[in-house]
Design a protein around this motif. Structure first.
Motif, PDB file in Angstrom:
ATOM      1  N   THR A 159       1.263  -8.686  -7.570  1.00 44.05           N
ATOM      2  CA  THR A 159       2.014  -7.231  -8.214  1.00 44.05           C
ATOM      3  C   THR A 159       2.575  -8.172  -9.846  1.00 44.05           C
ATOM      4  OG1 THR A 159       3.565  -8.770  -7.578  1.00 44.05           O
ATOM      5  CG2 THR A 159       3.068  -7.903  -5.761  1.00 44.05           C
TER       6      THR A 159
ATOM      7  N   ASP B 117      -2.919  -7.782   1.308  1.00 43.35           N
ATOM      8  CA  ASP B 117      -3.519  -6.244   1.655  1.00 43.35           C
ATOM      9  C   ASP B 117      -3.162  -4.882   0.171  1.00 43.35           C
ATOM     10  OD1 ASP B 117      -4.618  -4.107   2.597  1.00 43.35           O
ATOM     11  OD2 ASP B 117      -3.555  -4.394   4.847  1.00 43.35           O
ATOM     12  N   ASN B 118      -4.425  -4.752  -0.288  1.00 48.12           N
ATOM     13  CA  ASN B 118      -4.082  -3.835  -1.350  1.00 48.12           C
ATOM     14  C   ASN B 118      -4.696  -2.443  -1.233  1.00 48.12           C
ATOM     15  OD1 ASN B 118      -2.834  -3.230  -4.069  1.00 48.12           O
ATOM     16  ND2 ASN B 118      -4.852  -3.353  -4.237  1.00 48.12           N
TER      17      ASN B 118
ATOM     18  N   ASN C  86      -3.992  -1.161   2.696  1.00 50.20           N
ATOM     19  CA  ASN C  86      -3.540  -0.474   3.929  1.00 50.20           C
ATOM     20  C   ASN C  86      -1.589  -0.858   3.569  1.00 50.20           C
ATOM     21  OD1 ASN C  86      -5.216  -0.568   5.239  1.00 50.20           O
ATOM     22  ND2 ASN C  86      -5.046  -2.504   5.155  1.00 50.20           N
ATOM     23  N   SER C  87      -1.196   0.649   3.905  1.00 56.32           N
ATOM     24  CA  SER C  87       0.715   0.739   3.429  1.00 56.32           C
ATOM     25  C   SER C  87       1.294  -0.329   4.971  1.00 56.32           C
ATOM     26  CB  SER C  87       0.812   2.063   3.176  1.00 56.32           C
ATOM     27  OG  SER C  87      -0.017   2.577   2.510  1.00 56.32           O
ATOM     28  N   LEU C  88       2.036  -0.020   4.590  1.00 61.06           N
ATOM     29  CA  LEU C  88       3.280  -0.535   5.720  1.00 61.06           C
ATOM     30  C   LEU C  88       3.455   0.122   6.443  1.00 61.06           C
ATOM     31  CD1 LEU C  88       4.499  -3.635   6.974  1.00 61.06           C
ATOM     32  CD2 LEU C  88       6.115  -3.625   5.167  1.00 61.06           C
ATOM     33  N   THR C  89       3.666  -0.357   7.575  1.00 61.81           N
ATOM     34  CA  THR C  89       4.079   1.250   8.686  1.00 61.81           C
ATOM     35  C   THR C  89       4.622   1.145   9.360  1.00 61.81           C
ATOM     36  OG1 THR C  89       1.887   1.509   9.508  1.00 61.81           O
ATOM     37  CG2 THR C  89       2.500   3.128   7.170  1.00 61.81           C
TER      38      THR C  89
ATOM     39  N   LEU D   6       6.138   5.492   6.590  1.00 54.86           N
ATOM     40  CA  LEU D   6       5.829   4.710   5.878  1.00 54.86           C
ATOM     41  C   LEU D   6       7.116   3.416   5.969  1.00 54.86           C
ATOM     42  CD1 LEU D   6       3.854   5.902   2.473  1.00 54.86           C
ATOM     43  CD2 LEU D   6       2.782   4.340   4.590  1.00 54.86           C
TER      44      LEU D   6
ATOM     45  N   GLN E 110      10.150  -0.991   2.433  1.00 51.97           N
ATOM     46  CA  GLN E 110      10.275  -2.311   2.286  1.00 51.97           C
ATOM     47  C   GLN E 110       8.870  -2.482   1.810  1.00 51.97           C
ATOM     48  OE1 GLN E 110      11.230  -3.688   5.819  1.00 51.97           O
ATOM     49  NE2 GLN E 110       9.363  -4.750   6.072  1.00 51.97           N
ATOM     50  N   ASP E 111       8.034  -0.995   1.385  1.00 52.66           N
ATOM     51  CA  ASP E 111       6.633  -1.728   1.315  1.00 52.66           C
ATOM     52  C   ASP E 111       6.958  -2.061  -0.553  1.00 52.66           C
ATOM     53  OD1 ASP E 111       4.054  -2.146   0.406  1.00 52.66           O
ATOM     54  OD2 ASP E 111       3.129  -0.350   1.724  1.00 52.66           O
TER      55      ASP E 111
ATOM     56  N   GLN F 235       5.349  -2.955  -2.402  1.00 48.51           N
ATOM     57  CA  GLN F 235       3.649  -2.616  -3.259  1.00 48.51           C
ATOM     58  C   GLN F 235       3.848  -1.669  -3.123  1.00 48.51           C
ATOM     59  OE1 GLN F 235       2.177  -7.185  -1.112  1.00 48.51           O
ATOM     60  NE2 GLN F 235       0.778  -5.860  -1.439  1.00 48.51           N
ATOM     61  N   LEU F 236       3.484  -1.049  -2.753  1.00 48.55           N
ATOM     62  CA  LEU F 236       2.987   0.161  -2.699  1.00 48.55           C
ATOM     63  C   LEU F 236       4.087   1.561  -3.335  1.00 48.55           C
ATOM     64  CD1 LEU F 236       1.622   3.055  -2.223  1.00 48.55           C
ATOM     65  CD2 LEU F 236       3.058   3.426  -0.218  1.00 48.55           C
TER      66      LEU F 236
END
Length: 498
Positions: free
Chosen positions: A9, A17-18, A20-23, A30, A33-34, A36-37
């Motif tokens: 970051t 993992d760059n 796939n979003s956190l779902t 979504l 707390q993701d 990174q996204l």
């Protein structure tokens, strides 16, 4: 352990993992707390800075300026005083009227801005590929640029706007003639000349001033194209000049220009047939011949376009000792407007970006603002100050005054005044109780300062009125040496009243 560098970051935390979003579940929504996204999207929203109002689309490269003739008889600028001396430069070419999406090969004036990283600070020569301009009074500048942009209703370039303005301003005719000649369509940035356009000043070590103009003559030869060729080129490559410059440097065909100057004495300026500071006029070469002073070569492409070309900031107000402005009205306005535009477009600390940063020590009292890298550390952020390690004035670089009719433009000493009589008069109208309260209030504030500062300030109180000094000294529990008081009067013989 992997051999490659880990993806992280912006704060340096590794990313596993760059892609796939956190779902919540494979088909779920979504999650906030993701981070990174979120970081990626938030930065993406801010990737663009305002484009330049003029000169929006440009190309740039690094290079060197090498002195072929030293001119200490005209200027004390160190980088111009030794044959063979090299100075790193950054040059940005541009179109003037078009937006960032304009085609390189359009008929337009071209910007030719050079940043010299001299040992005495940067010098920005912000010019064009023409020796003159459309106007001689800056009051017309914003209105002229509006005519070159888009109609407020149709959002189209409009011939009525352009020619209505030009037909009402015959001072534009010289530049119009150049623009619609073959030179209005250069084949590439490498095949055109550059000019400082304005009149500037040289000052030598003896304090003598000269007026000067700068010329950059392409060593590739001037090459132009027809209107038909321009239209055909735009149809297949809207970035033709950018591509040509980058690829030429990449394959080692380094473009270069012979740098020349014209010089005029102040006496000659007084009898010149035109206003020598008129931006719509040239100085005839037969009367003021071109003098070669160096070679400018571009030999290194930027590594990152945005960081080094888009964020490159040029301001005509940037001069090293020995080079300065002139009474040219348009130049005088640009001295303010360009650095103001850069602070708006990039930020208050645009000079700290690598492409803009001087290659010599920088010492000043400007602090903070967006994107500051912490310049100055714990040093004072005000001047004058009494810290020996803080930067001080360099009076040896003072320029001579400029005679303007019946007045002389100069830095007049505003400190050589009587600063004590009125303060003393005010003190003497106070009654004893008011004087005591004033002295106590001053002591309460002054008591937190170092003793040498207290003593320096006490001298001022004594010069205004001896009673004033005594009461403040008593409130500070300081004993005053009369010999010290007498010495302070000799050092600054302004009124001391009993």
């Amino acid at each position: 352990m992997s051999e490659h560098e880990n993806l992280t970051t912006a704060t340096g935390c590794p990313i596993a993992d760059n892609q796939n979003s956190l779902t919540a579940g494979s088909r779920g929504p979504l999650l906030m707390q993701d981070v990174q996204l979120l970081e990626q999207m938030q930065h993406f929203n801010r990737e663009r800075i305002p484009e330049r109002v003029v000169h929006a689309k440009g190309s740039g490269a690094y290079g060197t300026f090498t002195v072929t003739r030293a001119i200490p008889e005209y200027t004390k600028a160190k980088f111009l005083c030794d044959v063979g001396k090299q100075t790193e430069v950054f040059l940005r070419f541009s179109t003037v009227a078009g937006e960032k999406g304009a085609a390189d090969a359009e008929r337009d004036v071209r910007g030719f801005a050079v940043k010299f990283y001299t040992e005495e600070g940067n010098w920005d020569l912000v010019g064009n590929n023409t020796p003159v301009f459309f106007i001689r009074d800056p009051y017309k500048f914003a209105n002229f640029i509006h005519t070159q942009k888009r109609h407020p209703q149709t959002n189209l370039r409009d011939a009525n706007m352009q020619w209505d303005f030009w037909s009402l301003n015959p001072e534009s005719l010289h530049q119009i003639t150049i623009l619609f000649s073959d030179r209005g369509l250069p084949v590439s940035y490498r095949h055109m000349n550059g000019y400082g356009s304005h009149t500037f000043s040289f000052v030598n070590a003896q304090g003598e001033r000269f007026w000067c103009k700068f010329h950059f003559k392409t060593r590739q030869g001037v090459k132009c194209m027809t209107g038909e060729a321009s239209a055909n080129l735009i149809g297949v490559d809207r970035e033709s000049h950018q591509r040509d410059l980058f690829e030429a440097i990449a394959r080692g065909e380094y473009p270069s220009w012979t740098v020349k100057v014209q010089v005029m004495t102040e006496k000659q300026a007084n009898t010149f047939q035109w206003n020598p500071f008129d931006l719509t006029k040239v100085w005839p070469h037969s009367d003021y011949p071109l003098m070669e002073i160096g070679i400018l070569e571009l030999n290194r492409n930027p590594e990152n376009y945005f960081a080094e070309v888009e964020q490159a900031a040029f301001s005509p107000s940037v001069f090293p000792p020995g080079i300065g402005p002139s009474p040219d009205k348009v130049l005088q306005a640009r001295l303010m407007s360009y650095p103001d535009a850069q602070r708006y477009r990039i930020g208050s600390n645009f000079q700290q970006l690598p492409v803009n940063q001087p290659r010599c020590p920088v010492m000043h009292y400007q602090r903070d603002g967006a994107m500051s890298t912490g310049y100055g550390g714990s040093n004072p952020n005000y001047y004058p100050n009494s810290y020996d390690t803080a930067p001080k004035e360099a009076p040896e670089h003072r320029e001579p005054g400029l005679t303007l009719g019946d007045v002389v433009a100069d830095r007049y000493n505003s400190r050589d005044q009587d600063d004590y009589t009125q303060a003393g008069n005010l003190w003497r109208v106070l009654d004893d109780a008011q004087k005591d309260r004033t002295a106590q209030a001053i002591a309460g504030a002054l008591g937190g300062a170092r003793q040498e500062i207290q003593m320096r300030q006490l001298c001022h109180f004594f010069r205004a009125d001896v009673d004033y000094g005594r009461r403040v000294a008593q409130a500070l529990s300081l004993e005053i040496d009369l010999a010290m008081l007498q010495q302070s009067q000799q050092d600054n013989p302004q009124p001391i009243r009993a």
